[in-house]
Design a protein around this motif. Structure first.
Motif, PDB file in Angstrom:
ATOM      1  N   GLU A  32      -1.430   4.428   1.107  1.00  0.00           N
ATOM      2  CA  GLU A  32      -0.531   4.744   0.008  1.00  0.00           C
ATOM      3  C   GLU A  32       0.264   3.483  -0.317  1.00  0.00           C
ATOM      4  O   GLU A  32       0.975   2.949   0.543  1.00  0.00           O
ATOM      5  N   LYS A  33       0.159   2.996  -1.546  1.00  0.00           N
ATOM      6  CA  LYS A  33       0.782   1.721  -1.909  1.00  0.00           C
ATOM      7  C   LYS A  33       2.294   1.724  -1.675  1.00  0.00           C
ATOM      8  O   LYS A  33       2.847   0.779  -1.092  1.00  0.00           O
ATOM      9  N   GLU A  34       2.972   2.768  -2.120  1.00  0.00           N
ATOM     10  CA  GLU A  34       4.434   2.800  -1.986  1.00  0.00           C
ATOM     11  C   GLU A  34       4.836   2.749  -0.515  1.00  0.00           C
ATOM     12  O   GLU A  34       5.760   2.025  -0.134  1.00  0.00           O
ATOM     13  N   ASP A  35       4.133   3.520   0.329  1.00  0.00           N
ATOM     14  CA  ASP A  35       4.431   3.511   1.759  1.00  0.00           C
ATOM     15  C   ASP A  35       4.191   2.123   2.353  1.00  0.00           C
ATOM     16  O   ASP A  35       4.963   1.657   3.200  1.00  0.00           O
ATOM     17  N   SER A  36       3.102   1.479   1.926  1.00  0.00           N
ATOM     18  CA  SER A  36       2.756   0.171   2.459  1.00  0.00           C
ATOM     19  C   SER A  36       3.821  -0.866   2.130  1.00  0.00           C
ATOM     20  O   SER A  36       4.247  -1.648   2.990  1.00  0.00           O
ATOM     21  N   ILE A  37       4.258  -0.889   0.876  1.00  0.00           N
ATOM     22  CA  ILE A  37       5.289  -1.848   0.469  1.00  0.00           C
ATOM     23  C   ILE A  37       6.615  -1.538   1.157  1.00  0.00           C
ATOM     24  O   ILE A  37       7.334  -2.444   1.609  1.00  0.00           O
ATOM     25  N   ASN A  38       6.934  -0.258   1.297  1.00  0.00           N
ATOM     26  CA  ASN A  38       8.156   0.125   1.997  1.00  0.00           C
ATOM     27  C   ASN A  38       8.117  -0.307   3.460  1.00  0.00           C
ATOM     28  O   ASN A  38       9.153  -0.643   4.048  1.00  0.00           O
ATOM     29  N   SER A  39       6.922  -0.299   4.048  1.00  0.00           N
ATOM     30  CA  SER A  39       6.804  -0.718   5.445  1.00  0.00           C
ATOM     31  C   SER A  39       7.142  -2.198   5.598  1.00  0.00           C
ATOM     32  O   SER A  39       7.764  -2.610   6.583  1.00  0.00           O
TER      33      SER A  39
END
Length: 328
Positions: A32-39
């Motif tokens: 999930e892109k949003e989760d990845s960037i948030n990580s």
């Protein structure tokens, strides 16, 4: 967080470094892109200043998401580690060493190890663009390429250092003899290799060699792709396209389960998770410079970052090593 000098370079990396393989999605059942960037944001907010990636991770997607995540941040306070030498787009024109067939959205892509001078320079330009930066802190050969002279690859990285496009040069998955050959042309800053509680083979020769020659050791798969979190034994199910279904089969899972049950109380007494205990154990082993820890969301990233705050006593280390010895 603890920060450690990498080999003979001026680079200081966070002892826990954000490993960005999984956020690329391929081989990990998607992402999930949003989760990845948030990580990535969560890692940076909690003292993890170093991010390790590669063009192959998501066929460029991992690097692109990192570039998006760090946009507008102080680049001088972030260390970007990436790689080169795995070609999947056919640009090698059949040159190099065939590695394996990868799959991308149902399409089979032949992956080659290819580390010619021209390819190194080409890949670095592509990585710089995807990462949105004008320099890479540590450039690493992803896998040895038997078809290209080692000196040619090393000379290419030396040129990139002179041009200011990379700050330091390293390798990944190199044996001691390969390190010796590479060091004849260019003093290698580091070697990125697999290492974990379940895979300690580098302790025999690579660790002593690296300490003697002032080369850093960056370790990947410290959690054995999630197996040492213990979650697999509690949840069990992986997606059908998750490569770990096959990867985990190399271990005696009953012994691993018993081992984790034995050491988990050590983590619980510290108010820590099993994952944090494993990461800290890995980070304090002799000769280890940096430990890569993957995170697919902010919660995992924060947990990883906090692992370095754990204290492990000598008695606890002795207990862990005693239990490890029972794995055979």
């Amino acid at each position: 967080m603890e920060y450690r000098k990498l080999g003979n370079t001026e680079l200081e990396l966070s002892a826990i470094t954000h490993g960005a393989f999984a956020i690329g999605g391929n081989m990990w059942g998607g992402n999930e892109k949003e989760d990845s960037i948030n990580s990535i944001h969560a890692s940076l907010d909690h003292g993890v200043t170093s991010i390790d990636t590669a063009p192959f991770y998501g066929f460029g997607l991992s690097e692109e998401m990192i570039g998006e995540a760090i946009k507008g941040k102080d680049r001088s306070k972030i260390q970007l580690l990436t790689k080169f030498g795995l070609v999947w787009d056919g640009s090698n024109n059949g040159k190099g060493e065939f590695f394996f067939d990868a799959e991308d959205e149902g399409k089979i892509l032949p992956v080659y190890k290819y580390a010619s001078k021209a390819n190194v320079i080409k890949e670095v330009e592509e990585s710089l663009k995807r990462l949105g930066t004008d320099y890479i802190d540590l450039l690493q050969l992803h896998w040895p390429d038997s078809t290209t002279p080692v000196c040619e690859t090393m000379e290419a990285m030396e040129l990139l250092i002179q041009q200011g496009k990379i700050r330091a040069a390293g390798v990944s998955n190199y044996s001691v003899p390969q390190m010796q050959e590479g060091n004849r042309t260019l003093h290698l800053a580091s070697n990125q290799v697999a290492y974990s509680m379940l895979n300690r083979s580098i302790e025999t020769d690579l660790v002593p060699y690296s300490v003697e020659h002032n080369s850093g050791i960056i370790v990947y798969s410290p959690m054995e792709r999630g197996l040492l979190t213990g979650k697999y034994f509690k949840e069990g199910q992986l997606r059908d396209n998750d490569h770990r279904n096959g990867y985990f089969s190399q271990f005696d899972l009953n012994k691993v389960k018993t081992f984790l049950e034995k050491i988990e109380p050590v983590a619980q007494e510290k108010g820590a998770t099993l994952s944090q205990l494993v990461l800290k154990w890995t980070a304090i082993q002799p000769g280890i410079t940096v430990v890569l820890a993957g995170a697919r969301n902010a919660q995992q990233a924060i947990e990883n970052a906090k692992a370095m705050a754990i204290e492990i006593s000598q008695n606890e280390l002795d207990f862990i090593h005693s239990e490890l010895s029972k794995l055979g």
